[in-house]
Motif scaffolding. Structure first.
Motif, PDB file in Angstrom:
ATOM      1  N   LEU A   1       1.250  24.937   5.639  1.00 39.79           N
ATOM      2  CA  LEU A   1       0.139  24.136   5.419  1.00 39.79           C
ATOM      3  C   LEU A   1       0.666  22.732   5.407  1.00 39.79           C
ATOM      4  CD1 LEU A   1      -2.997  24.393   4.895  1.00 39.79           C
ATOM      5  CD2 LEU A   1      -2.505  24.553   2.493  1.00 39.79           C
ATOM      6  N   LEU A   2       0.189  21.806   6.359  1.00 42.00           N
ATOM      7  CA  LEU A   2       0.523  20.500   6.018  1.00 42.00           C
ATOM      8  C   LEU A   2      -0.529  19.636   5.298  1.00 42.00           C
ATOM      9  CD1 LEU A   2       1.876  19.652   9.638  1.00 42.00           C
ATOM     10  CD2 LEU A   2       3.075  20.011   7.611  1.00 42.00           C
ATOM     11  N   LEU A   3       0.217  18.702   4.429  1.00 44.14           N
ATOM     12  CA  LEU A   3      -0.804  18.072   3.567  1.00 44.14           C
ATOM     13  C   LEU A   3      -0.945  16.636   3.989  1.00 44.14           C
ATOM     14  CD1 LEU A   3       0.415  19.795   0.096  1.00 44.14           C
ATOM     15  CD2 LEU A   3      -1.732  20.124   1.459  1.00 44.14           C
ATOM     16  N   PRO A   4      -1.950  16.136   3.901  1.00 42.81           N
ATOM     17  CA  PRO A   4      -1.981  14.450   4.490  1.00 42.81           C
ATOM     18  C   PRO A   4      -1.132  13.453   3.426  1.00 42.81           C
ATOM     19  CG  PRO A   4      -4.014  15.098   3.089  1.00 42.81           C
ATOM     20  CD  PRO A   4      -3.021  16.301   3.262  1.00 42.81           C
ATOM     21  N   PRO A   5      -0.741  12.432   4.040  1.00 41.89           N
ATOM     22  CA  PRO A   5       0.290  11.323   3.110  1.00 41.89           C
ATOM     23  C   PRO A   5      -0.662  11.003   2.198  1.00 41.89           C
ATOM     24  CG  PRO A   5      -0.074  11.014   5.522  1.00 41.89           C
ATOM     25  CD  PRO A   5      -0.876  11.957   5.381  1.00 41.89           C
ATOM     26  N   VAL A   6      -0.085  10.353   1.282  1.00 41.67           N
ATOM     27  CA  VAL A   6      -0.749   9.701  -0.158  1.00 41.67           C
ATOM     28  C   VAL A   6      -0.537   8.274  -0.125  1.00 41.67           C
ATOM     29  CG1 VAL A   6      -0.674  12.016  -1.332  1.00 41.67           C
ATOM     30  CG2 VAL A   6       0.901  10.421  -1.599  1.00 41.67           C
ATOM     31  N   ASN A   7      -1.212   7.683  -0.811  1.00 43.10           N
ATOM     32  CA  ASN A   7      -1.219   6.282  -1.204  1.00 43.10           C
ATOM     33  C   ASN A   7      -1.165   5.331   0.202  1.00 43.10           C
ATOM     34  OD1 ASN A   7      -0.908   7.151  -3.781  1.00 43.10           O
ATOM     35  ND2 ASN A   7       0.872   6.008  -4.397  1.00 43.10           N
ATOM     36  N   PHE A   8      -1.978   5.611   1.084  1.00 49.33           N
ATOM     37  CA  PHE A   8      -2.166   4.841   2.396  1.00 49.33           C
ATOM     38  C   PHE A   8      -2.614   3.404   2.215  1.00 49.33           C
ATOM     39  CE2 PHE A   8      -4.082   4.576   6.709  1.00 49.33           C
ATOM     40  CZ  PHE A   8      -3.367   3.882   7.185  1.00 49.33           C
ATOM     41  N   THR A   9      -1.821   2.555   2.467  1.00 46.06           N
ATOM     42  CA  THR A   9      -2.515   1.093   2.393  1.00 46.06           C
ATOM     43  C   THR A   9      -2.159   0.296   3.526  1.00 46.06           C
ATOM     44  OG1 THR A   9      -0.235   0.539   1.424  1.00 46.06           O
ATOM     45  CG2 THR A   9      -1.700   1.100  -0.355  1.00 46.06           C
ATOM     46  N   ILE A  10      -3.094  -0.585   3.803  1.00 40.16           N
ATOM     47  CA  ILE A  10      -2.736  -1.841   4.613  1.00 40.16           C
ATOM     48  C   ILE A  10      -2.650  -3.013   4.096  1.00 40.16           C
ATOM     49  CG2 ILE A  10      -3.957  -2.929   6.743  1.00 40.16           C
ATOM     50  CD1 ILE A  10      -5.785  -0.217   7.150  1.00 40.16           C
ATOM     51  N   LYS A  11      -1.470  -3.737   4.452  1.00 37.08           N
ATOM     52  CA  LYS A  11      -1.175  -5.022   3.519  1.00 37.08           C
ATOM     53  C   LYS A  11      -1.133  -6.104   4.494  1.00 37.08           C
ATOM     54  CE  LYS A  11       2.557  -6.455   1.371  1.00 37.08           C
ATOM     55  NZ  LYS A  11       3.542  -5.699   0.318  1.00 37.08           N
ATOM     56  N   VAL A  12      -1.652  -7.528   4.558  1.00 35.74           N
ATOM     57  CA  VAL A  12      -1.712  -8.518   5.364  1.00 35.74           C
ATOM     58  C   VAL A  12      -0.278  -8.868   5.221  1.00 35.74           C
ATOM     59  CG1 VAL A  12      -2.661 -10.348   6.299  1.00 35.74           C
ATOM     60  CG2 VAL A  12      -4.160  -8.831   5.810  1.00 35.74           C
TER      61      VAL A  12
ATOM     62  N   GLN B   1      -1.021 -10.118  11.393  1.00 36.61           N
ATOM     63  CA  GLN B   1       0.066  -9.013  11.361  1.00 36.61           C
ATOM     64  C   GLN B   1      -0.286  -8.166   9.849  1.00 36.61           C
ATOM     65  OE1 GLN B   1       4.447  -9.672  12.126  1.00 36.61           O
ATOM     66  NE2 GLN B   1       4.279 -10.164   9.976  1.00 36.61           N
ATOM     67  N   VAL B   2      -0.217  -6.922  10.150  1.00 35.45           N
ATOM     68  CA  VAL B   2      -0.180  -5.984   8.873  1.00 35.45           C
ATOM     69  C   VAL B   2       0.709  -4.864   8.778  1.00 35.45           C
ATOM     70  CG1 VAL B   2      -2.823  -6.383   8.908  1.00 35.45           C
ATOM     71  CG2 VAL B   2      -2.024  -4.525  10.383  1.00 35.45           C
ATOM     72  N   LEU B   3       0.885  -4.478   7.741  1.00 35.46           N
ATOM     73  CA  LEU B   3       1.893  -3.439   7.358  1.00 35.46           C
ATOM     74  C   LEU B   3       1.306  -2.212   6.937  1.00 35.46           C
ATOM     75  CD1 LEU B   3       4.883  -2.722   7.297  1.00 35.46           C
ATOM     76  CD2 LEU B   3       5.054  -3.285   5.075  1.00 35.46           C
ATOM     77  N   LEU B   4       1.194  -1.311   7.606  1.00 33.91           N
ATOM     78  CA  LEU B   4       0.653   0.260   7.076  1.00 33.91           C
ATOM     79  C   LEU B   4       1.984   0.891   6.282  1.00 33.91           C
ATOM     80  CD1 LEU B   4      -0.857   1.394  10.346  1.00 33.91           C
ATOM     81  CD2 LEU B   4      -1.710  -0.334   8.561  1.00 33.91           C
ATOM     82  N   HIS B   5       1.349   1.657   5.132  1.00 34.40           N
ATOM     83  CA  HIS B   5       2.392   2.104   4.264  1.00 34.40           C
ATOM     84  C   HIS B   5       1.717   3.365   3.891  1.00 34.40           C
ATOM     85  CE1 HIS B   5       6.177   2.463   1.961  1.00 34.40           C
ATOM     86  NE2 HIS B   5       5.211   2.900   0.933  1.00 34.40           N
ATOM     87  N   TRP B   6       2.536   4.391   3.670  1.00 35.49           N
ATOM     88  CA  TRP B   6       2.155   5.815   3.143  1.00 35.49           C
ATOM     89  C   TRP B   6       3.322   6.406   2.447  1.00 35.49           C
ATOM     90  CZ3 TRP B   6       2.006   4.617   8.252  1.00 35.49           C
ATOM     91  CH2 TRP B   6       2.807   5.054   9.178  1.00 35.49           C
ATOM     92  N   GLU B   7       3.101   7.352   1.518  1.00 33.82           N
ATOM     93  CA  GLU B   7       3.805   8.180   1.094  1.00 33.82           C
ATOM     94  C   GLU B   7       3.617   9.663   1.410  1.00 33.82           C
ATOM     95  OE1 GLU B   7       6.434   7.288  -0.636  1.00 33.82           O
ATOM     96  OE2 GLU B   7       6.100   5.110  -1.009  1.00 33.82           O
ATOM     97  N   PRO B   8       4.963  10.542   1.760  1.00 33.59           N
ATOM     98  CA  PRO B   8       4.549  11.724   2.193  1.00 33.59           C
ATOM     99  C   PRO B   8       4.016  12.480   0.864  1.00 33.59           C
ATOM    100  CG  PRO B   8       7.280  11.268   1.981  1.00 33.59           C
ATOM    101  CD  PRO B   8       6.318   9.959   1.527  1.00 33.59           C
ATOM    102  N   ASN B   9       3.120  13.389   1.086  1.00 33.73           N
ATOM    103  CA  ASN B   9       2.454  14.187   0.039  1.00 33.73           C
ATOM    104  C   ASN B   9       3.418  15.016  -0.793  1.00 33.73           C
ATOM    105  OD1 ASN B   9       1.019  16.195  -1.152  1.00 33.73           O
ATOM    106  ND2 ASN B   9      -0.705  15.599   0.194  1.00 33.73           N
ATOM    107  N   PRO B  10       3.561  14.550  -2.192  1.00 31.50           N
ATOM    108  CA  PRO B  10       4.599  14.998  -3.104  1.00 31.50           C
ATOM    109  C   PRO B  10       4.370  16.764  -3.090  1.00 31.50           C
ATOM    110  CG  PRO B  10       2.950  13.972  -4.211  1.00 31.50           C
ATOM    111  CD  PRO B  10       2.628  13.678  -2.889  1.00 31.50           C
ATOM    112  N   ASP B  11       3.131  17.086  -2.822  1.00 30.80           N
ATOM    113  CA  ASP B  11       3.026  18.605  -3.022  1.00 30.80           C
ATOM    114  C   ASP B  11       3.317  19.408  -1.699  1.00 30.80           C
ATOM    115  OD1 ASP B  11       2.007  18.146  -5.367  1.00 30.80           O
ATOM    116  OD2 ASP B  11       0.052  17.665  -4.656  1.00 30.80           O
TER     117      ASP B  11
END
Ligand SMILES: *[C@@H]1O[C@H](CO)[C@@H](O)[C@H](O)[C@H]1NC(C)=O
Ligand SMILES: *[C@@H]1O[C@H](CO)[C@@H](O)[C@H](O)[C@H]1NC(C)=O
Ligand SMILES: *[C@@H]1O[C@H](CO)[C@@H](O)[C@H](O)[C@H]1NC(C)=O
Ligand SMILES: *[C@@H]1O[C@H](CO)[C@@H](O)[C@H](O)[C@H]1NC(C)=O
Length: 420
Positions: A29-40, A45-55
Motif C-alpha cells: 500500500l503506497l502512501l503519498p509523500p508528505v510536506n510537499f513544498t514549492i520554493k522560488v 526557477q523553483v525547487l519542488l521538495h517533499w519527504e517520503p511518507n514516514p508511515d
C-alpha cells in the motif's frame, strides 16, 4: 508478426496484474509523500521538495516519485530524488503534484497525489510589458578578464497597453546561478524604460542553459504585473560576421578567403554562405560552404562584390540564424579588357588603311598634276593673286612656279571633294 506484438503486450500485462494481485496487499500500500513544498529559488526557477511518507512500510523498497507540473505548462517525469528543480515562467503562477510510485516488474503501483501551488503575483491586467525580445552578441575581451570572450545582452519591449503613465519597468536576467539587474536603460517620451543593454553578462558563449528574463514594474496608480520569459541562447544569439574577408581574381579564378567570426565556438563549428554579385550582369551567386575559402570560376571580366556570412553549425549547437553579411569586398574591373584591346587593334588597322590609301591617292594626283600642268586657274583666289603680284613686284622668274604650286593644292582639294 504485427498482430502478435499487441497480443504479447496484453498477455505480459495480464501476468503482471496477476503477480501484483498475488502479493500481500498491505505490504504494497503506497502512501503519498508528505510536506510537499514549492520554493522560488531564483528568477523563473523553483525547487519542488517533499519527504517520503514516514508511515510507508516496508521501508527498504525502492520508492520512486512521479512529478506532474500542471501550470503554467504541463510536464511529467519520474525521479528517485525527493526534490526537483524547475525552470519556468512564474508570472502566471505555478502548480504541481507528486505521488509515490513503485515499479513491481512491469506493473506500476502508485499512491494518491499531493499538490502545491504558487499564486500568480498580483497586478492589474494589461500593465505588464509586451513583445519582449532579447539578443546576445559575443565580443573579444581585451584583457584583464579570465574569459577571452564577453557576451552582451540587449532586450527591448513595449509598455503595457493599460500601464499608467508613471509606470517604471525594471529588467533582470538570470543565467545559471547569476542574476543581474539592468543598469543601462533606454526610455520613451514619458521616461519609461523600454530597452536595456548589458555590455557584459554572465552568459557563456557556448552555454546551453536557458536565459531567464524578468521584467517587473511600479506605479503609484496600479500594481504592475511582472513578466517572465525564457530564451534559448541559440535562438537569440546574433553571430558575428566572418573576419578579414579577402577576394582576388587570377585568370578565371575568383578566390575568396576569410576567418571565423569572433565567437567562443571553435573553427569547425561554422557554416558559411558566400554571395558573389556580378555588378555588370547584375546577378547573384550564393554558395553554402563549411570551409574558410571558396573558389569560383568567372569566365568574363567584370567587377564583383563579395560578401560572406556565418552561422553556428548543427554539429555544435541547435540551429540559429545567420550573421549579418560581411562588409562588401570589390574585385575585378568594369573595363572589358579583351574586347577593348580588339577594338583598339581594329581601329588602328582601319586608320592605317585610310592613311595609306589617302597618301597613295595624293601621290597619284601629284604625278597627274606634274604630267599635265593645269591650265592657269581663274584668278578668283585672292591669295594666289596677292602672291603673284608680290612676286611680280620682285620681278623674278619664280613667280610662275609659285603660282603653280598653289594651283596644284587647289586642284588636289577639288579632287578630294569629288572622291569623297
Ligand atoms: C513535515 O513538516 C512538519 C512541520 O514542518 C515537521 O514537523 C515534520 O517533521 C516534517 N515531516 C518530515 C517527514 O520531514
Ligand atoms: C506585439 O506582438 C503581437 C503578438 O504577440 C503582435 O501582434 C504585434 O504586432 C506586436 N507589436 C509590435 C509593435 O511589434
Ligand atoms: C577591445 O579593444 C578594441 C580596440 O582596441 C575596442 O574597439 C573594443 O571595443 C574592445 N573590446 C572590448 C570588449 O572591450
Ligand atoms: C522586481 O524583481 C526583482 C527581482 O526578483 C526584485 O528584487 C524587485 O524587488 C522587484 N521589484 C518590484 C518593483 O516588484
Amino acid at each position: 508478426m504485427i498482430t502478435m506484438v499487441p497480443v504479447l503486450l496484453i498477455l505480459s500485462g495480464a501476468v503482471a496484474i496477476l503477480q501484483a494481485e498475488l502479493l500481500p496487499a498491505e505490504k504494497f500500500l503506497l502512501l503519498p509523500p508528505v510536506n510537499f513544498t514549492i520554493k522560488v529559488t531564483g528568477l523563473a526557477q523553483v525547487l519542488l521538495h517533499w519527504e517520503p511518507n514516514p508511515d510507508q512500510k516496508p521501508r527498504n523498497v525502492n520508492l520512486e516519485y512521479h512529478v506532474k507540473i500542471n501550470a503554467p505548462q504541463d510536464d511529467d517525469y519520474e525521479t528517485r530524488n525527493t526534490e526537483s528543480k524547475c525552470v519556468t515562467i512564474l508570472h502566471r503562477g505555478f502548480s504541481a503534484s507528486v505521488q509515490t510510485i513503485l515499479w513491481h516488474g512491469p506493473s506500476l503501483l502508485a499512491s494518491s497525489w499531493v499538490s502545491a501551488e504558487l499564486k500568480a503575483p498580483p497586478g492589474s491586467p494589461g500593465t505588464s510589458v509586451v513583445n519582449l525580445t532579447c539578443t546576445t552578441n559575443t565580443a573579444a575581451d581585451n584583457g584583464s578578464s579570465l574569459w577571452p570572450y564577453q557576451v552582451s545582452l540587449r532586450c527591448t519591449w513595449l509598455v503595457g497597453q493599460d500601464a499608467p503613465e508613471d509606470t517604471q519597468y525594471f529588467l533582470y536576467y538570470r543565467y545559471g546561478s547569476q542574476t543581474e539587474e539592468c543598469q543601462e536603460y533606454s526610455k520613451d517620451a514619458l521616461k519609461r524604460n523600454i530597452a536595456c543593454w548589458f555590455p557584459r553578462t554572465f552568459i557563456q558563449g557556448k552555454g546551453r542553459d536557458w536565459l531567464a528574463v524578468h521584467v517587473n514594474g511600479s506605479s503609484k496608480h496600479a500594481a504592475i504585473e511582472p513578466f517572465d520569459q525564457l530564451f534559448a541562447l541559440h535562438a537569440i544569439d546574433q553571430v558575428n560576421p566572418p573576419l578579414n574577408v579577402t577576394a582576388e581574381i587570377e585568370g578565371t579564378h575568383l578566390s575568396i578567403q576569410w576567418e571565423k567570426p569572433v565567437s567562443a565556438f571553435p573553427t569547425h563549428c561554422f557554416d558559411y554562405e558566400v554571395k558573389i554579385y556580378n555588378i555588370r550582369k547584375g546577378y547573384f551567386q550564393t554558395e553554402k560552404v563549411t570551409t574558410r575559402a571558396f573558389v569560383s570560376i568567372v569566365d568574363d571580366a567584370s567587377k564583383y562584390c563579395v560578401q560572406v556570412r556565418a552561422a553556428v553549425s548543427a554539429t555544435c549547437r541547435a540551429a540559429g540564424s545567420w550573421s549579418r553579411w560581411s562588409r562588401p569586398r570589390y574585385v575585378g574591373t568594369d573595363e572589358q579588357k579583351p574586347l577593348a584591346r580588339w577594338f583598339l587593334v581594329v581601329l588602328m588597322a582601319a586608320a592605317c588603311f585610310l592613311l595609306l590609301t589617302s597618301s597613295l591617292l595624293c601621290r597619284g594626283c601629284r604625278l597627274w598634276s606634274r604630267l599635265f600642268p593645269p591650265v592657269p586657274a581663274p584668278k578668283s583666289n585672292i591669295q594666289d593673286f596677292l602672291v603673284t603680284t608680290n612676286h611680280e613686284k620682285a620681278g623674278s622668274t619664280e613667280t610662275e612656279t609659285e603660282v603653280v604650286s598653289y594651283v596644284e593644292e587647289a586642284a588636289f582639294e577639288t579632287l578630294e571633294d569629288s572622291v569623297f
